[in-house]
Design an enzyme around this catalytic site. Structure first.
Site, PDB file in Angstrom:
ATOM      1  N   LYS A  30       0.828  -1.201   0.000  1.00  0.00           N
ATOM      2  CA  LYS A  30       0.000   0.000   0.000  1.00  0.00           C
ATOM      3  C   LYS A  30       0.866   1.257   0.000  1.00  0.00           C
ATOM      4  O   LYS A  30       2.067   1.208  -0.214  1.00  0.00           O
ATOM      5  CB  LYS A  30      -0.944  -0.024   1.203  1.00  0.00           C
ATOM      6  CG  LYS A  30      -1.884  -1.239   1.219  1.00  0.00           C
ATOM      7  CD  LYS A  30      -2.772  -1.339  -0.009  1.00  0.00           C
ATOM      8  CE  LYS A  30      -3.891  -0.331  -0.003  1.00  0.00           C
ATOM      9  NZ  LYS A  30      -4.845  -0.540  -1.137  1.00  0.00           N
ATOM     10  N   HIS A  88      -1.593   3.340  -7.340  1.00  0.00           N
ATOM     11  CA  HIS A  88      -2.856   4.028  -7.632  1.00  0.00           C
ATOM     12  C   HIS A  88      -2.585   5.443  -8.163  1.00  0.00           C
ATOM     13  O   HIS A  88      -3.137   6.425  -7.680  1.00  0.00           O
ATOM     14  CB  HIS A  88      -3.749   4.084  -6.398  1.00  0.00           C
ATOM     15  CG  HIS A  88      -4.064   2.730  -5.825  1.00  0.00           C
ATOM     16  ND1 HIS A  88      -4.743   1.761  -6.546  1.00  0.00           N
ATOM     17  CD2 HIS A  88      -3.774   2.175  -4.627  1.00  0.00           C
ATOM     18  CE1 HIS A  88      -4.864   0.669  -5.798  1.00  0.00           C
ATOM     19  NE2 HIS A  88      -4.284   0.895  -4.644  1.00  0.00           N
ATOM     20  N   ARG A 103      -3.357  -9.121 -18.951  1.00  0.00           N
ATOM     21  CA  ARG A 103      -3.939  -9.736 -17.757  1.00  0.00           C
ATOM     22  C   ARG A 103      -2.959  -9.645 -16.598  1.00  0.00           C
ATOM     23  O   ARG A 103      -1.785  -9.979 -16.732  1.00  0.00           O
ATOM     24  CB  ARG A 103      -4.287 -11.197 -18.027  1.00  0.00           C
ATOM     25  CG  ARG A 103      -4.930 -11.908 -16.841  1.00  0.00           C
ATOM     26  CD  ARG A 103      -5.363 -13.308 -17.226  1.00  0.00           C
ATOM     27  NE  ARG A 103      -5.843 -14.072 -16.076  1.00  0.00           N
ATOM     28  CZ  ARG A 103      -7.058 -13.954 -15.547  1.00  0.00           C
ATOM     29  NH1 ARG A 103      -7.913 -13.104 -16.080  1.00  0.00           N
ATOM     30  NH2 ARG A 103      -7.410 -14.674 -14.502  1.00  0.00           N
ATOM     31  N   GLY A 122     -14.714 -12.113 -13.607  1.00  0.00           N
ATOM     32  CA  GLY A 122     -13.325 -11.828 -13.261  1.00  0.00           C
ATOM     33  C   GLY A 122     -12.928 -12.447 -11.932  1.00  0.00           C
ATOM     34  O   GLY A 122     -13.718 -13.128 -11.270  1.00  0.00           O
ATOM     35  N   ILE A 154     -14.181  -0.455   1.095  1.00  0.00           N
ATOM     36  CA  ILE A 154     -12.920  -0.583   1.833  1.00  0.00           C
ATOM     37  C   ILE A 154     -11.832  -0.973   0.853  1.00  0.00           C
ATOM     38  O   ILE A 154     -11.963  -1.972   0.131  1.00  0.00           O
ATOM     39  CB  ILE A 154     -13.058  -1.645   2.942  1.00  0.00           C
ATOM     40  CG1 ILE A 154     -14.147  -1.222   3.932  1.00  0.00           C
ATOM     41  CG2 ILE A 154     -11.728  -1.859   3.657  1.00  0.00           C
ATOM     42  CD1 ILE A 154     -14.521  -2.305   4.923  1.00  0.00           C
ATOM     43  N   ASP A 155     -10.738  -0.211   0.819  1.00  0.00           N
ATOM     44  CA  ASP A 155      -9.750  -0.432  -0.239  1.00  0.00           C
ATOM     45  C   ASP A 155      -8.629  -1.394   0.139  1.00  0.00           C
ATOM     46  O   ASP A 155      -7.659  -1.534  -0.619  1.00  0.00           O
ATOM     47  CB  ASP A 155      -9.175   0.904  -0.720  1.00  0.00           C
ATOM     48  CG  ASP A 155      -8.353   1.616   0.340  1.00  0.00           C
ATOM     49  OD1 ASP A 155      -8.247   1.108   1.472  1.00  0.00           O
ATOM     50  OD2 ASP A 155      -7.804   2.703   0.031  1.00  0.00           O
TER      51      ASP A 155
END
Length: 351
Positions: free
Chosen positions: A77, A95, A129, A186, A295-296
């Protein structure tokens, strides 16, 4: 070429208990000639002693900032706000490539220090992918939390658990709950369907065919919805604020596994901040009630299972680090993102 030196950093987010490399795979890396330094981390699901036994070096929490210049810093993260200039090669989920809030600031930190971001989300094969992902467990947990909340059985604050314990909480009480999974084919969608099956629920499953010309009225007829769609280019939103105010809306629980909040690629622009372990649910509408879960870092609620799976997928990539292929594509994507914010080619470091 010098042998690879990986530096596994501590995660600063207090609810992040996963690791991208588990001790068993750390041992394989060390045996292959990789130098692996592991920072002490009281919250990581595996104790530091397990890495020591695997032949890893041990370093203090947050010491990556002074790691040797050739070390590749590995995490999951976000980085802390300092240092302002990032000098190392970093592997983590940045991100920063879809105009998310804070994306340009992060990229400019790399440009300031000559460092490089190799974003795990963009570690892909020739067909685009993803090669290592937490998607299955994100979908499973998103659906599980949505069901428990809908049934009035979600205990807060959330805490890490095991799949066996969570399956036991989900069992039974399926009733006639009408649930929808979008992106059902997915990785995340598959995980969501497994959790709903454990809860005795047979969901409606939508994927590309159903979202090309999405029927919002049919969507709002469901009581519970789990979105697992991850887009790389803007598409028409699945829901808007106006849709939430439609008369007769049956939707009561909405879980957004993707959490692309703030990005132009967000397919659910009906909220502006994610939820968290302390307050996992936010009320979006009062009459009739509609609650959001977004919630990430969902897979950190199953840190053991999620870490083992992810590490197994990432290991072959780490053993082939710097040989082009997926890592080369990741470097190209970083450079493209930097150009998009006005960086010149000469500002890039050769990775």
């Amino acid at each position: 070429m010098n042998a690879l030196h990986l530096w596994l950093r501590h995660e600063t987010r207090t609810t992040e208990r996963r690791t991208p490399v588990v001790p068993a795979d750390a041992r394989r890396l060390v045996e292959s000639g990789v130098t692996l330094t592991v920072e002490e981390s009281p919250q990581r699901v595996f104790p530091i002693e397990a890495y020591e036994e695997a032949g890893c070096r041990v370093a203090g929490t947050g010491s990556w900032v002074s790691a040797p210049s050739d070390a590749v810093v590995l995490g999951l993260k976000e980085l802390p706000d300092e240092p302002a200039a990032l000098t190392h090669r970093h592997i983590f989920f940045g991100h920063a490539y879809k105009q998310q809030p804070g994306a340009e600031t992060l990229l400019r930190r790399f440009l300031a220090g000559g460092g490089t971001l190799l974003d795990l989300e963009y570690l892909v094969d020739d067909d685009g992918r993803r090669l290592a992902a937490f998607g299955y467990w994100a979908g499973y947990l998103g659906a599980a939390l949505a069901v428990l909340h809908h049934r009035g059985r979600l205990r807060t604050p959330l805490r890490p658990t095991s799949k066996e314990e969570l399956d036991a909480e989900l069992a039974g009480d399926g009733g006639q709950l009408k649930a929808l999974v979008i992106g059902a084919l997915g990785r995340s969608g598959r995980g969501a369907r497994v959790a709903l099956e454990a809860a005795g629920i047979e969901p409606t499953c939508w994927d590309l065919a159903e979202t090309r010309d999405l029927d919002r009225h049919a969507l709002l007829e469901h009581e519970l919805m789990v979105n697992t769609v991850l887009t790389t280019s803007p598409v028409p939103p699945f829901l808007t604020d106006k849709d939430l105010d439609e008369p007769g809306r049956r939707l009561r629980t909405l879980c957004d596994v993707t959490c692309d909040v703030g990005s132009p690629m967000n397919v659910l622009p009906v909220y502006d901040t994610t939820t968290d372990w302390t307050e996992p649910v936010r009320r979006l509408r009062e009459r009739p009630a509609l609650d959001l879960i977004a919630i990430d870092n969902l897979p950190s609620l199953l840190p053991l299972e999620a870490s083992v799976d992810f590490s197994a997928a990432l290991l072959p990539m780490l053993l082939e680090f710097e040989t082009g292929g997926a890592w080369g594509r990741g470097l190209d994507r970083f450079r493209q993102a930097c150009r998009e914010i006005g960086a010149r080619e000469g500002e890039f470091r050769d990775a």
